[in-house]
Design a protein around this motif. Structure first.
Motif, short mmCIF file in Angstrom:
data_model
loop_
_atom_site.label_atom_id
_atom_site.label_comp_id
_atom_site.label_asym_id
_atom_site.label_seq_id
_atom_site.Cartn_x
_atom_site.Cartn_y
_atom_site.Cartn_z
N ALA A 1 38.74 -33.16 -60.34
CA ALA A 1 38.73 -32.84 -58.92
C ALA A 1 40.17 -32.79 -58.39
O ALA A 1 41.02 -33.57 -58.81
CB ALA A 1 37.95 -33.89 -58.16
N THR A 2 40.42 -31.87 -57.50
CA THR A 2 41.74 -31.78 -56.90
C THR A 2 41.89 -32.87 -55.85
O THR A 2 40.91 -33.45 -55.39
CB THR A 2 41.96 -30.40 -56.26
OG1 THR A 2 41.03 -30.25 -55.17
CG2 THR A 2 41.78 -29.28 -57.26
N SER A 3 43.12 -33.14 -55.45
CA SER A 3 43.35 -34.17 -54.45
C SER A 3 42.72 -33.80 -53.11
O SER A 3 42.24 -34.66 -52.38
CB SER A 3 44.85 -34.42 -54.28
OG SER A 3 45.51 -33.23 -53.91
N ALA A 4 42.68 -32.51 -52.78
CA ALA A 4 42.05 -32.08 -51.53
C ALA A 4 40.54 -32.36 -51.56
O ALA A 4 39.97 -32.77 -50.55
CB ALA A 4 42.30 -30.60 -51.31
N ALA B 1 38.60 -34.90 -49.04
CA ALA B 1 37.47 -34.36 -48.27
C ALA B 1 36.19 -35.14 -48.52
O ALA B 1 35.29 -35.14 -47.68
CB ALA B 1 37.27 -32.89 -48.62
N SER B 2 36.09 -35.82 -49.66
CA SER B 2 34.87 -36.55 -49.96
C SER B 2 34.86 -37.95 -49.35
O SER B 2 33.82 -38.57 -49.27
CB SER B 2 34.68 -36.64 -51.47
OG SER B 2 35.68 -37.47 -52.04
N ILE B 3 36.00 -38.44 -48.90
CA ILE B 3 36.09 -39.78 -48.30
C ILE B 3 36.11 -39.61 -46.78
O ILE B 3 37.12 -39.22 -46.20
CB ILE B 3 37.34 -40.53 -48.80
CG1 ILE B 3 37.34 -40.60 -50.32
CG2 ILE B 3 37.42 -41.91 -48.19
CD1 ILE B 3 38.62 -41.14 -50.91
N ASP B 4 35.01 -39.89 -46.14
CA ASP B 4 34.88 -39.65 -44.70
C ASP B 4 35.86 -40.46 -43.87
O ASP B 4 36.44 -39.95 -42.91
CB ASP B 4 33.46 -39.93 -44.23
CG ASP B 4 32.49 -38.83 -44.61
OD1 ASP B 4 32.97 -37.75 -45.04
OD2 ASP B 4 31.27 -39.04 -44.50
#
Length: 88
Positions: A14-17, A21-24
């Protein structure tokens, strides 16, 4: 031959973006730092972002005092008592 293997490994990670984006909570903190105009534009990016930005908890975090006082009102009491300030 080795280059293809490295590209395959990077494609699976997974990319850093995507991680951000997955951590609210992290995303909310980033969105809180943005100006209002950017928030309006970002509402058209992802449905998930719209849900975060339009959430009432986000609104309270962004503006903790939604109805600030617009002025300071002082009431002058007239009891016939003089108050004098003397330097000591």
């Amino acid at each position: 031959m080795r280059i293809k293997k490295k590209v395959a490994r990077v494609a699976n990670q997974a990319t850093s973006a995507e991680i951000v984006a997955s951590i609210d909570d992290l995303l909310i903190h980033i969105l809180l730092l943005l100006p209002t105009r950017s928030l309006v534009l970002f509402k058209s990016v992802l449905r998930h972002w719209v849900a975060l930005i339009t959430n009432s908890k986000f609104s309270l975090l962004r503006n903790p005092y939604p109805n600030p006082a617009t002025g300071l009102y002082l009431q002058r009491l007239a009891f016939g008592v003089e108050i004098s300030i003397c330097p000591s």
